[in-house]
Scaffold this active site. Sequence first.
Site, PDB file in Angstrom:
ATOM      1  NE  ARG A  61      -2.528  -2.327   2.713  1.00 48.18           N
ATOM      2  CZ  ARG A  61      -3.007  -2.782   3.617  1.00 48.18           C
ATOM      3  NH1 ARG A  61      -4.314  -2.438   4.371  1.00 48.18           N
ATOM      4  NH2 ARG A  61      -2.491  -3.854   4.373  1.00 48.18           N
ATOM      5  CD  GLU A  98       0.417 -11.143  17.649  1.00 49.41           C
ATOM      6  OE1 GLU A  98       0.124 -10.679  16.252  1.00 49.41           O
ATOM      7  OE2 GLU A  98      -0.378 -11.383  18.519  1.00 49.41           O
TER       8      GLU A  98
END
Length: 173
Positions: A61, A98
């Site tokens: 993006r 994560e």
Amino acid sequence: MSEIDLRSFIRDVPDFPKAGILFRDLTPLLEDPHALRAAVHAIADPFRGDGIDAVVGIESRGFIFGAPVALELGAGFVLIRKKGKLPAEIVQEEYELEYGTDVVEMHADAVETGQRVLLVDDLIATGGTAAAAVRLLEKAGADVAAASFLIELSALGGRRMMGVDRIHAVLEY
Ligand code: AMP
């Protein structure tokens, strides 16, 4: 152009891509010609006349906003991509997710030593991706003059991760 409320073009999608994440979906903004133009200008405006040599976008993006921002600033556009996409000699940088790690890559000759670059991405959350991009650019010799985002999720404190003094965000959540 009259003031446009860019926030009204961001769609909140709860529990995407997993439970507990509030996803800030900017596709409605991209689909509206006035909002898209206003967003590109708002990302670029603080850096007009700043002598930016290149705008750097982070896949994917970051590419949507990075290239038109480069045109606005009269600068070139440099791509930072996910692992394995760039064909020529690369430099790379690993960063923590994560669970596990990921890698960003850039062509080794994409920036010159001392070049003033502006890093652009759609959104800064934890700042992990942007911080890896900064390390990559500095490893390649660039001077990361500033970073500009459409959206900052400020509670996550991502801007403190980056080691860049000048950080601009158009919309803060
Ligand atoms: P981070 O490395 O945590 O700063 O995340 C960077 C990228 O993850 C951004 O460029 C976004 O595309 C995406 N992202 C992370 N959190 C969100 C969110 N809540 N809504 C939309 N996109 C997100």
